[in-house]
Design a protein around this motif. Structure first.
Motif, mmCIF file in Angstrom:
data_model
loop_
_atom_site.group_PDB
_atom_site.id
_atom_site.type_symbol
_atom_site.label_atom_id
_atom_site.label_comp_id
_atom_site.label_asym_id
_atom_site.label_seq_id
_atom_site.Cartn_x
_atom_site.Cartn_y
_atom_site.Cartn_z
ATOM 1 N N SER A 1 0.825 -1.302 -0.235
ATOM 2 C CA SER A 1 -0.124 0.069 0.009
ATOM 3 C C SER A 1 0.875 1.309 0.001
ATOM 4 N N LEU A 2 1.941 1.267 0.621
ATOM 5 C CA LEU A 2 2.795 2.496 0.754
ATOM 6 C C LEU A 2 4.082 2.426 -0.258
ATOM 7 N N ARG A 3 4.112 1.541 -1.172
ATOM 8 C CA ARG A 3 5.359 1.247 -1.941
ATOM 9 C C ARG A 3 5.661 2.522 -2.889
ATOM 10 N N ASN A 4 4.786 3.277 -3.388
ATOM 11 C CA ASN A 4 4.975 4.428 -4.200
ATOM 12 C C ASN A 4 5.289 5.423 -3.196
ATOM 13 N N LEU A 5 5.324 5.503 -1.891
ATOM 14 C CA LEU A 5 5.522 6.533 -1.173
ATOM 15 C C LEU A 5 6.786 6.473 -0.363
ATOM 16 N N ILE A 6 7.458 5.187 -0.660
ATOM 17 C CA ILE A 6 8.645 4.963 0.222
ATOM 18 C C ILE A 6 9.843 5.223 -0.815
ATOM 19 N N PRO A 7 10.686 6.103 -0.445
ATOM 20 C CA PRO A 7 11.967 6.344 -1.264
ATOM 21 C C PRO A 7 12.764 5.215 -1.581
ATOM 22 N N HIS A 8 13.183 5.022 -2.495
ATOM 23 C CA HIS A 8 13.993 3.950 -3.016
ATOM 24 C C HIS A 8 15.017 3.592 -2.181
ATOM 25 N N GLU A 9 15.994 4.612 -1.648
ATOM 26 C CA GLU A 9 17.147 4.709 -1.141
ATOM 27 C C GLU A 9 17.121 4.143 0.352
ATOM 28 N N ILE A 10 15.614 4.273 0.939
ATOM 29 C CA ILE A 10 15.766 3.967 2.412
ATOM 30 C C ILE A 10 14.554 2.802 2.377
ATOM 31 N N ARG A 11 14.389 2.209 1.540
ATOM 32 C CA ARG A 11 13.295 1.114 1.500
ATOM 33 C C ARG A 11 13.676 0.000 2.401
ATOM 34 N N ILE A 12 14.816 -0.432 2.564
ATOM 35 C CA ILE A 12 15.036 -1.391 3.668
ATOM 36 C C ILE A 12 15.027 -1.066 5.023
ATOM 37 N N PRO A 13 15.479 0.100 5.563
ATOM 38 C CA PRO A 13 15.295 0.488 6.865
ATOM 39 C C PRO A 13 13.557 0.660 7.217
ATOM 40 N N VAL A 14 12.795 1.025 6.241
ATOM 41 C CA VAL A 14 11.302 1.152 6.415
ATOM 42 C C VAL A 14 10.626 -0.077 6.302
ATOM 43 N N PHE A 15 11.192 -1.143 5.399
ATOM 44 C CA PHE A 15 10.649 -2.473 5.635
ATOM 45 C C PHE A 15 10.957 -3.046 7.004
ATOM 46 N N ILE A 16 12.229 -2.719 7.493
ATOM 47 C CA ILE A 16 12.370 -3.358 8.763
ATOM 48 C C ILE A 16 11.623 -2.680 9.975
ATOM 49 N N LEU A 17 11.448 -1.449 9.922
ATOM 50 C CA LEU A 17 10.593 -0.855 10.892
ATOM 51 C C LEU A 17 9.116 -1.157 10.767
ATOM 52 N N VAL A 18 8.558 -1.364 9.637
ATOM 53 C CA VAL A 18 7.280 -1.952 9.635
ATOM 54 C C VAL A 18 7.087 -3.451 9.956
ATOM 55 N N VAL A 19 8.007 -4.244 9.764
ATOM 56 C CA VAL A 19 7.965 -5.521 10.348
ATOM 57 C C VAL A 19 8.176 -5.486 11.625
ATOM 58 N N ALA A 20 9.402 -4.781 12.348
ATOM 59 C CA ALA A 20 9.247 -4.768 13.712
ATOM 60 C C ALA A 20 8.283 -4.352 14.505
ATOM 61 N N ALA A 21 7.352 -3.398 14.017
ATOM 62 C CA ALA A 21 6.242 -2.890 14.627
ATOM 63 C C ALA A 21 5.412 -4.021 14.578
ATOM 64 N N LEU A 22 5.123 -4.893 13.670
ATOM 65 C CA LEU A 22 4.121 -5.999 13.480
ATOM 66 C C LEU A 22 4.688 -6.906 14.443
ATOM 67 N N VAL A 23 5.775 -7.425 14.466
ATOM 68 C CA VAL A 23 6.149 -8.375 15.152
ATOM 69 C C VAL A 23 5.854 -8.139 16.771
ATOM 70 N N THR A 24 6.290 -6.707 17.008
ATOM 71 C CA THR A 24 5.999 -6.280 18.570
ATOM 72 C C THR A 24 4.637 -6.499 18.973
ATOM 73 N N VAL A 25 3.825 -6.258 17.948
ATOM 74 C CA VAL A 25 2.171 -6.746 18.333
ATOM 75 C C VAL A 25 2.042 -7.851 18.488
ATOM 76 N N VAL A 26 2.524 -8.817 17.711
ATOM 77 C CA VAL A 26 2.354 -10.483 17.753
ATOM 78 C C VAL A 26 2.925 -10.750 19.081
ATOM 79 N N ASP A 27 4.246 -10.288 19.392
ATOM 80 C CA ASP A 27 4.863 -10.621 20.500
ATOM 81 C C ASP A 27 3.942 -10.387 21.725
ATOM 82 N N LEU A 28 3.549 -9.131 21.796
ATOM 83 C CA LEU A 28 2.613 -9.009 22.950
ATOM 84 C C LEU A 28 1.368 -9.705 23.127
#
Length: 229
Positions: free
Chosen positions: A61-88
């Motif tokens: 949904s956000l792929r067109n808004l994420i700058p290509h240069e920082i896509r990996i940190p953004v991907f990790i941030l999104v995944v980390a937020a979701l994992v935190t929810v599942v962990d809790l």
């Protein structure tokens, strides 16, 4: 929308053709460490499916808004937020199982399966396709970890569904082999996981080789000849 052919292709790739454990050989850390029994493997896989599906739809949904240069940190941030929810959620609702799985739930953040699918598929496809890809890649992991965990538990202890009471209180594991079965410790240890994983990979390759041989032996379809009128 997703077409029927797209859906079949995504499902086939995730469950069999590009199976993350048997073909891509990703996520070996949880694959070898958690699958000491069927319940652990299945529950960690379910947590991974949730993270992969939600991260897929979020990144797509956000792929067109994420700058290509920082896509990996953004991907990790999104995944980390979701994992935190599942962990809790696991900690709050399945606390005993949460203690057994330990660090492997937070480690979903760094799981190569999740990041690989986010980068290779979700960042390049619409949300519905990305969600289906995440779910079926997770299902491929689910049946592999479940089968591996079940085999290790059965060979190592003679039981199935050990620890099911941590998920459904009141249920008991199945004692499939005699109670005096001494068990094979090797199956529960990491070397046993490597050996059984190798056997599963060989089994999959054997099935595909047989299917390819049958296709080669199959007679070609008859071609209708055009008649003159």
């Amino acid at each position: 929308m997703i077409t029927r052919e797209e859906f079949k292709q995504i499902a086939g790739n995730g469950i069999w053709k590009q199976n993350t454990s048997l073909v891509q050989i990703l996520g070996l850390c949880p694959l070898l460490a958690v699958t000491t029994n069927l319940v652990n493997g299945v529950m960690l896989s379910l947590a991974t499916i949730i993270v992969m599906a939600l991260s897929g739809v979020a990144i797509a949904s956000l792929r067109n808004l994420i700058p290509h240069e920082i896509r990996i940190p953004v991907f990790i941030l999104v995944v980390a937020a979701l994992v935190t929810v599942v962990d809790l959620l696991f900690n709050a609702n399945l606390h005993e199982l949460y203690l057994v799985l330990g660090i492997f739930i937070p480690l979903i953040v760094t799981n190569c399966i999740v990041l690989a699918r986010v980068e290779a598929y979700a960042a390049k496809n619409p949300p519905l396709q990305a969600t289906a890809d995440g779910v079926f890649m997770g299902v491929g992991m689910l049946w592999t970890l479940g089968l591996l965990g079940g085999l290790r538990e059965l060979i190592g202890a003679g039981t199935l569904f050990s620890g099911i009471d941590m998920v459904f209180p009141g249920l008991q594991p199945l004692q499939l082999l005699p109670k005096d079965y001494p068990g094979l410790l090797l199956a529960i240890l990491p070397p046993g996981a490597f050996i059984l994983l190798g056997c599963l990979i060989a089994w999959k390759n054997w099935i595909e080789a047989r299917a390819a041989a049958r296709q080669q032996k199959a007679p070609p379809a008859p071609v209708a000849e055009a008649g003159c009128h």
